[in-house]
Design a protein around this motif. Sequence first.
Motif, PDB file in Angstrom:
ATOM      1  N   ASP A 408       0.806  -1.215   0.000  1.00 58.72           N
ATOM      2  CA  ASP A 408       0.000   0.000   0.000  1.00 58.72           C
ATOM      3  C   ASP A 408       0.844   1.271   0.000  1.00 58.72           C
ATOM      4  N   ARG A 409       2.144   1.148   0.180  1.00 57.12           N
ATOM      5  CA  ARG A 409       2.983   2.344   0.208  1.00 57.12           C
ATOM      6  C   ARG A 409       4.152   2.219  -0.769  1.00 57.12           C
ATOM      7  N   GLU A 410       3.854   1.775  -1.934  1.00 56.92           N
ATOM      8  CA  GLU A 410       4.891   1.681  -2.957  1.00 56.92           C
ATOM      9  C   GLU A 410       5.486   3.060  -3.216  1.00 56.92           C
ATOM     10  N   GLY A 411       6.794   3.120  -3.261  1.00 60.00           N
ATOM     11  CA  GLY A 411       7.490   4.381  -3.467  1.00 60.00           C
ATOM     12  C   GLY A 411       7.888   5.079  -2.187  1.00 60.00           C
ATOM     13  N   VAL A 412       7.574   4.484  -1.026  1.00 60.75           N
ATOM     14  CA  VAL A 412       7.891   5.103   0.264  1.00 60.75           C
ATOM     15  C   VAL A 412       8.921   4.244   1.003  1.00 60.75           C
ATOM     16  N   ILE A 413      10.083   4.817   1.273  1.00 61.64           N
ATOM     17  CA  ILE A 413      11.088   4.166   2.111  1.00 61.64           C
ATOM     18  C   ILE A 413      11.013   4.798   3.496  1.00 61.64           C
ATOM     19  N   VAL A 414      10.902   3.960   4.524  1.00 62.64           N
ATOM     20  CA  VAL A 414      10.826   4.448   5.894  1.00 62.64           C
ATOM     21  C   VAL A 414      12.215   4.409   6.520  1.00 62.64           C
ATOM     22  N   VAL A 415      12.652   5.554   7.010  1.00 59.01           N
ATOM     23  CA  VAL A 415      13.903   5.647   7.757  1.00 59.01           C
ATOM     24  C   VAL A 415      13.534   6.061   9.178  1.00 59.01           C
ATOM     25  N   ALA A 416      13.949   5.283  10.162  1.00 55.09           N
ATOM     26  CA  ALA A 416      13.631   5.583  11.563  1.00 55.09           C
ATOM     27  C   ALA A 416      14.917   5.784  12.345  1.00 55.09           C
ATOM     28  N   ALA A 417      14.827   6.578  13.395  1.00 55.58           N
ATOM     29  CA  ALA A 417      16.002   6.874  14.220  1.00 55.58           C
ATOM     30  C   ALA A 417      15.654   6.721  15.685  1.00 55.58           C
ATOM     31  N   CYS A 418      16.636   6.337  16.479  1.00 51.59           N
ATOM     32  CA  CYS A 418      16.450   6.226  17.919  1.00 51.59           C
ATOM     33  C   CYS A 418      17.790   6.405  18.604  1.00 51.59           C
ATOM     34  N   ASN A 419      17.731   6.715  19.893  1.00 57.64           N
ATOM     35  CA  ASN A 419      18.952   6.823  20.696  1.00 57.64           C
ATOM     36  C   ASN A 419      19.324   5.488  21.329  1.00 57.64           C
ATOM     37  N   HIS A 420      18.308   4.669  21.643  1.00 61.82           N
ATOM     38  CA  HIS A 420      18.565   3.423  22.370  1.00 61.82           C
ATOM     39  C   HIS A 420      17.855   2.269  21.660  1.00 61.82           C
ATOM     40  N   LEU A 421      18.601   1.448  20.957  1.00 65.76           N
ATOM     41  CA  LEU A 421      18.021   0.349  20.195  1.00 65.76           C
ATOM     42  C   LEU A 421      17.343  -0.675  21.100  1.00 65.76           C
ATOM     43  N   LYS A 422      17.852  -0.828  22.332  1.00 67.45           N
ATOM     44  CA  LYS A 422      17.292  -1.836  23.231  1.00 67.45           C
ATOM     45  C   LYS A 422      15.861  -1.517  23.645  1.00 67.45           C
ATOM     46  N   PHE A 423      15.436  -0.261  23.483  1.00 60.45           N
ATOM     47  CA  PHE A 423      14.083   0.117  23.851  1.00 60.45           C
ATOM     48  C   PHE A 423      13.088  -0.023  22.690  1.00 60.45           C
ATOM     49  N   VAL A 424      13.573  -0.428  21.528  1.00 55.97           N
ATOM     50  CA  VAL A 424      12.690  -0.581  20.366  1.00 55.97           C
ATOM     51  C   VAL A 424      12.120  -1.993  20.376  1.00 55.97           C
ATOM     52  N   ASP A 425      10.824  -2.100  20.236  1.00 55.46           N
ATOM     53  CA  ASP A 425      10.152  -3.394  20.275  1.00 55.46           C
ATOM     54  C   ASP A 425      10.756  -4.343  19.228  1.00 55.46           C
ATOM     55  N   PRO A 426      11.033  -5.598  19.600  1.00 54.93           N
ATOM     56  CA  PRO A 426      11.617  -6.553  18.642  1.00 54.93           C
ATOM     57  C   PRO A 426      10.797  -6.710  17.372  1.00 54.93           C
ATOM     58  N   ALA A 427       9.486  -6.607  17.488  1.00 51.61           N
ATOM     59  CA  ALA A 427       8.645  -6.748  16.298  1.00 51.61           C
ATOM     60  C   ALA A 427       8.862  -5.601  15.319  1.00 51.61           C
ATOM     61  N   ILE A 428       9.201  -4.418  15.833  1.00 49.72           N
ATOM     62  CA  ILE A 428       9.494  -3.280  14.956  1.00 49.72           C
ATOM     63  C   ILE A 428      10.825  -3.494  14.261  1.00 49.72           C
ATOM     64  N   ARG A 429      11.793  -4.086  14.973  1.00 52.29           N
ATOM     65  CA  ARG A 429      13.147  -4.226  14.445  1.00 52.29           C
ATOM     66  C   ARG A 429      13.274  -5.340  13.412  1.00 52.29           C
ATOM     67  N   ARG A 430      12.332  -6.244  13.368  1.00 54.76           N
ATOM     68  CA  ARG A 430      12.546  -7.438  12.558  1.00 54.76           C
ATOM     69  C   ARG A 430      12.593  -7.121  11.065  1.00 54.76           C
ATOM     70  N   ALA A 431      13.267  -8.023  10.321  1.00 55.14           N
ATOM     71  CA  ALA A 431      13.375  -7.881   8.862  1.00 55.14           C
ATOM     72  C   ALA A 431      11.986  -7.890   8.241  1.00 55.14           C
ATOM     73  N   GLY A 432      11.836  -7.144   7.165  1.00 50.48           N
ATOM     74  CA  GLY A 432      10.540  -6.989   6.507  1.00 50.48           C
ATOM     75  C   GLY A 432       9.896  -5.682   6.881  1.00 50.48           C
ATOM     76  N   ARG A 433      10.218  -5.204   8.090  1.00 49.12           N
ATOM     77  CA  ARG A 433       9.781  -3.865   8.496  1.00 49.12           C
ATOM     78  C   ARG A 433      10.961  -2.915   8.369  1.00 49.12           C
TER      79      ARG A 433
END
Length: 698
Positions: A408-433
């Motif tokens: 549904d979002r062809e043409g959109v690349i998502v770039v995300a940033a954080c200070n602490h990777l350990k606080f990012v939910d594992p489901a967000i970090r997984r490949a495919g997202r």
Amino acid sequence: MQTEHPDNDWRRIVYDALVRFCADAHSPDGETGAESSVAGVSAPSVSGTLDFRKVAGEALPLAQVAALCLVVKACVQSGDIADIWQRGATTIVHTSLDAQRVSWSWKRLLPDHFEFSWDFRSDPHHVLRMVRASNLDPRRASFEHGLVDAMTRNDDPIVFLTSSLDDLHPAVAMFDANVVPIGGIDREVLPALFAIRYPELTDEQIERLVSQVPDLNAVPPGDIDCVVLAFRQSDPNVVPMIIARYVEQSLDEVASTEPKLWRPSSVVPLNDLVGLGAAKVAAQDALAALRDWQAGLLPWNAVPRGLLIAGPAGTGKTELARSLAGEADVHLVTASYNQWQKSGSLSHFLGAMEKSFDEAKRKAPSILFIDEIDAFYTRTDLSGDGRNDSYDVKAITALLEKLDGISDREGVIVVAACNHLKFVDPAIRRAGRFDVVVEIGLPTFEELAVIFGQHLGDRTSEIDLTVCAAAALGRTGADCAAAVRMAGATARRGNRAMTTDDVLAALEGDAPKMSDDEWLRLAVHECGHAIVATALNVGSVEYVRIGGSGGECKIAVTRVLQTENDLHLSRCVALAGREAERVIFGTVVTGSGGVLDSDIAKATKSAADQICAYGMGSLGPIWLASAGSPLSVREAIAGHLPEVAEMLQVAENDVSSVLIAHRELLIEMANKILIEKVLHGGGLEDCLSQVTLNNRVA
């Protein structure tokens, strides 16, 4: 600050109000303990001059003081402040300041015979009544039915509080009211804050620090706390840089609300970015794939779905997203957890998130940059105590749905940033997202020199980039940019070209007034850390430096799993600077202790963790507290102080033998640093190559 002001100046009113507040705080009966000339009250002035340092020791709430300054300044600019509490007066205060901040300010300003109230109960005293404008709007649930009757029974002065003049109900707007717009925090307020927070500063020092603060027009009026928090720093010279960093972020947020197509000429090209390591490579790969997709050479499902960058604040994560969008010649849409949360309730939060993704899809091809993605936290660490957890879980679930919507979002690349990777939910970090997850660190010496060169532009020939890079070790690219801006302001005030000293002063502030022997001691201390770390093979020493902000020995430790001996070696390195002083001077100074992150504190925490967290002490395999927690130290000190002391003494003895064997090298390295202020690269390697490995200790 001791500057003469006329009696109607807003600074005079604020000063007298604070003096009276402090006197009230010291009065056991709650009565005014000192006369004052607050807001037209007929009483002698406390002082013929204004010196906010005189109330510095009274534990004043600094954010409230800032709000008081803004309220008084706005009232004075709108007319006579005493008119607000005249009988029958009606005032509309237009501000996004917190209502409690505004009411605290009114209480400080009212004449002695007045009281302040949010309600309309009968009262024999003169009362200034404040009403939220929405409470007099029958179209809203907050409407107070008895308010109209209460208002018609007396002629007490009323202040209506509203964040939007457009939303005023006719019942409020029909009053012949004086409108007082209260803006955001500005540089005129800062001298009082500096004087109260740092009373040891002179007028000239305060003036210099205030001049280094950038224009605050970009700061939203309601974000007064974000500026005041900068004053948490113990070193006042750091405050302007912290505020500058926040202002820059505010400008970025303002810019993100305006549709804009980023072009390559408006940003630093990807190839010129430094200090980003694998993140830069990942962005270049995404750029190549995006260009091939645009050319019809690659299907969209072959383009990287997202890039997640983790690293300290100011290391260039946002700049990377800008550069990627600029070089690809596509739209950049920016968002953040904080931006979405400002919308209000969960439904508004999810609506704001939906809007950002829709905008990115509408403007595709585009880059959607999501900052603060670690603010979502991780569901594995939620407390399970109810409503707040439900909010967070639903927010994370909604984000996952958006990230999964690749078709549904062809043409959109998502770039995300954080200070602490350990606080990012594992489901967000997984490949495919996010197909690529990379961490970046602080820039190296060489990278800092390049960063300074980029920000200085055609002024580079006048500045010693090597010296600036040495002073900036341990800082971020954002810190370098802020330092260049402050140095430029200093040069413009003097109507001259910028110098290296201007940049150094912006980075470190005024150098401490130390003698040559004290500078040598500082150099010896840091070299002690480097020699011991090398002799015990604890890690590689990246640099050793001294400067106006102190000294630093940066050691890259590669061991992940630590044995009992590794913990001992870490304590040896922590205590090495202190012991180096003893070897050369015969004494030690207080710099190794005193604060939570001091050398002695680190060594003590290590010993406490070994006993109470890792099960490696005399108690055997038992766990009493989490590693690094205050509880770990308390448990160790309460029941095992002799064992902790013995661990530290053994480490200190081992360090002493290493440093005595390298005494001449210790002096040689310290003298080099006194001249060059930094040892790194080949020069550092030449010195440390003379260190003999100590296998007995290791």
